[in-house]
Design a protein around this motif. Structure first.
Motif, mmCIF file in Angstrom:
data_model
loop_
_atom_site.group_PDB
_atom_site.id
_atom_site.type_symbol
_atom_site.label_atom_id
_atom_site.label_comp_id
_atom_site.label_asym_id
_atom_site.label_seq_id
_atom_site.Cartn_x
_atom_site.Cartn_y
_atom_site.Cartn_z
ATOM 1 N N GLY A 1 -3.831 -2.558 -10.185
ATOM 2 C CA GLY A 1 -4.391 -3.082 -8.936
ATOM 3 C C GLY A 1 -3.625 -4.428 -8.858
ATOM 4 O O GLY A 1 -3.854 -5.087 -7.959
ATOM 5 N N ALA A 2 -3.034 -5.065 -9.994
ATOM 6 C CA ALA A 2 -2.377 -6.141 -9.834
ATOM 7 C C ALA A 2 -1.011 -6.171 -9.057
ATOM 8 O O ALA A 2 -0.255 -7.039 -8.980
ATOM 9 N N ASP A 3 -0.471 -4.986 -8.891
ATOM 10 C CA ASP A 3 0.880 -4.899 -8.318
ATOM 11 C C ASP A 3 0.485 -5.078 -6.882
ATOM 12 O O ASP A 3 -0.321 -5.157 -6.374
ATOM 13 N N THR A 4 1.955 -5.285 -6.319
ATOM 14 C CA THR A 4 2.001 -5.467 -5.032
ATOM 15 C C THR A 4 1.342 -4.625 -4.053
ATOM 16 O O THR A 4 1.662 -3.167 -4.208
ATOM 17 N N GLN A 5 0.691 -4.798 -2.847
ATOM 18 C CA GLN A 5 0.005 -3.694 -2.209
ATOM 19 C C GLN A 5 1.023 -3.613 -0.813
ATOM 20 O O GLN A 5 1.439 -4.570 -0.150
ATOM 21 N N TYR A 6 1.342 -2.373 -0.601
ATOM 22 C CA TYR A 6 2.118 -1.997 0.768
ATOM 23 C C TYR A 6 1.180 -1.317 1.606
ATOM 24 O O TYR A 6 0.410 -0.416 1.446
ATOM 25 N N PHE A 7 1.406 -1.800 2.738
ATOM 26 C CA PHE A 7 0.529 -1.275 3.885
ATOM 27 C C PHE A 7 1.168 -0.324 4.829
ATOM 28 O O PHE A 7 2.366 -0.429 5.118
ATOM 29 N N TYR B 1 1.570 -12.383 3.713
ATOM 30 C CA TYR B 1 1.917 -11.501 4.502
ATOM 31 C C TYR B 1 2.297 -11.743 6.115
ATOM 32 O O TYR B 1 1.571 -12.720 6.352
ATOM 33 N N LYS B 2 3.111 -11.348 6.432
ATOM 34 C CA LYS B 2 3.163 -11.188 8.120
ATOM 35 C C LYS B 2 3.100 -9.959 8.573
ATOM 36 O O LYS B 2 3.492 -8.908 8.354
ATOM 37 N N GLN B 3 2.437 -10.024 9.879
ATOM 38 C CA GLN B 3 1.839 -8.714 10.560
ATOM 39 C C GLN B 3 2.530 -8.876 12.050
ATOM 40 O O GLN B 3 2.195 -9.727 12.823
ATOM 41 N N ASP B 4 3.532 -7.918 12.254
ATOM 42 C CA ASP B 4 3.847 -8.197 13.673
ATOM 43 C C ASP B 4 2.945 -7.068 14.605
ATOM 44 O O ASP B 4 2.097 -6.019 13.842
ATOM 45 N N PRO B 5 2.780 -7.248 15.953
ATOM 46 C CA PRO B 5 1.912 -6.365 16.623
ATOM 47 C C PRO B 5 1.997 -4.735 16.357
ATOM 48 O O PRO B 5 3.253 -4.366 16.609
ATOM 49 N N GLY B 6 1.167 -4.169 16.007
ATOM 50 C CA GLY B 6 1.073 -3.022 15.969
ATOM 51 C C GLY B 6 1.428 -2.309 14.827
ATOM 52 O O GLY B 6 1.787 -1.070 14.592
ATOM 53 N N GLU B 7 1.795 -3.057 13.932
ATOM 54 C CA GLU B 7 2.187 -2.658 12.603
ATOM 55 C C GLU B 7 1.155 -3.293 11.497
ATOM 56 O O GLU B 7 0.400 -4.237 11.503
ATOM 57 N N GLY B 8 1.683 -2.649 10.142
ATOM 58 C CA GLY B 8 0.770 -3.312 9.156
ATOM 59 C C GLY B 8 1.369 -4.333 8.570
ATOM 60 O O GLY B 8 2.607 -4.740 8.747
ATOM 61 N N PRO B 9 0.611 -5.158 7.772
ATOM 62 C CA PRO B 9 1.218 -6.414 7.051
ATOM 63 C C PRO B 9 2.570 -6.202 6.197
ATOM 64 O O PRO B 9 2.264 -5.160 5.496
ATOM 65 N N VAL B 10 3.314 -7.162 6.032
ATOM 66 C CA VAL B 10 4.487 -6.802 5.306
ATOM 67 C C VAL B 10 4.419 -8.145 4.181
ATOM 68 O O VAL B 10 4.339 -9.097 4.683
#
Lengths: 113, 114
Positions: free
Chosen positions: A98-104, B35-44
């Motif tokens: 849970g401490a690792d980077t989360q990717y969305f 994080y940065k979020q561009d329109p229509g996308e998930g956060p990076v």
């Protein structure tokens, strides 16, 4: 990038109908998360999973259930959708902890009429 | 509930200007993420910070983990049009009952004009 896809990307449904959103990942990450995003609230955690069949609630879990029968898939179900569940839903994964980077993932826009 | 205050809510800046935003928390955090979020996308993920006082750069972006462990700052230097988007801070508390859970700020909308 953890190879995360979400389906559907857009959905319009009516109040009272059941809805299931799917998150699929190809990186064999152990942890998976469901968030909702609403203006002025940022991202809020709905449920998360720390392994197959292992799930726990987040801060806004009422009205939602989840299931994880395989490492790569995490399903979010709205048993009876309400207008307050209109939102953009994001899935996220993290590798081993849970401490690792989360990717969305790219998100699913859900509208409940 | 949400414990992070992110400001400003929005910024309208001209290309070439520097941008600063910050987040403050009512709790001590052991991790700060931007994080940065561009329109229509998930956060990076842009930058991750793990120690109080840590200052980390990623190109034109610089972020700092506040000494009190309750705040963090993100700076963007010499903004360009592709910097437009929503920037989110996120933090993780050391409490065992919140292990693995991130708290997010409400976001800063950045608009860059030529």
């Amino acid at each position: 990038d953890a190879g995360i896809t979400q389906s559907p990307r857009h959905k319009v449904t009516e109040t009272g109908t059941p809805v299931t959103l799917r998150c699929h990942q190809t990186e064999n990450h152990r942890y998976m998360y469901w968030y909702r995003q609403d203006p002025g609230h940022g991202l809020r955690l709905i449920h998360y999973s720390y392994g197959v069949k292992d799930t726990d609630k987040g801060e806004v879990s009422d009205g939602y259930s989840v299931s994880r029968s395989k490492t790569e898939d995490f399903l979010l179900t709205l048993e009876s959708a309400t207008s307050s569940q209109t939102s953009v839903y994001f899935c996220a994964t993290s590798r081993d902890s849970g401490a690792d980077t989360q990717y969305f993932g790219p998100g699913t826009r859900l509208t409940v009429l | 509930g949400q414990q992070l205050n992110q400001s400003p809510q929005s910024m309208f800046i001209q290309e070439g200007e520097d941008v600063s935003m910050n987040c403050t928390s009512s709790s001590i955090f052991n991790t700060w993420l931007w994080y940065k979020q561009d329109p229509g996308e998930g956060p990076v993920l842009l930058i991750a910070l793990y120690k109080a006082g840590e200052l980390t750069s990623n190109g034109r972006l610089t972020a700092q983990f506040g000494i009190t462990r309750k705040d963090s700052f993100l700076n963007i230097s010499a903004s360009i049009p592709s910097d437009v988007g929503i920037y989110f801070c996120a933090g993780r508390t050391p409490a065992t009952d919140s292990w693995g859970k991130l708290q997010f700020g409400a976001g800063t909308q950045v608009v860059v004009t030529p």
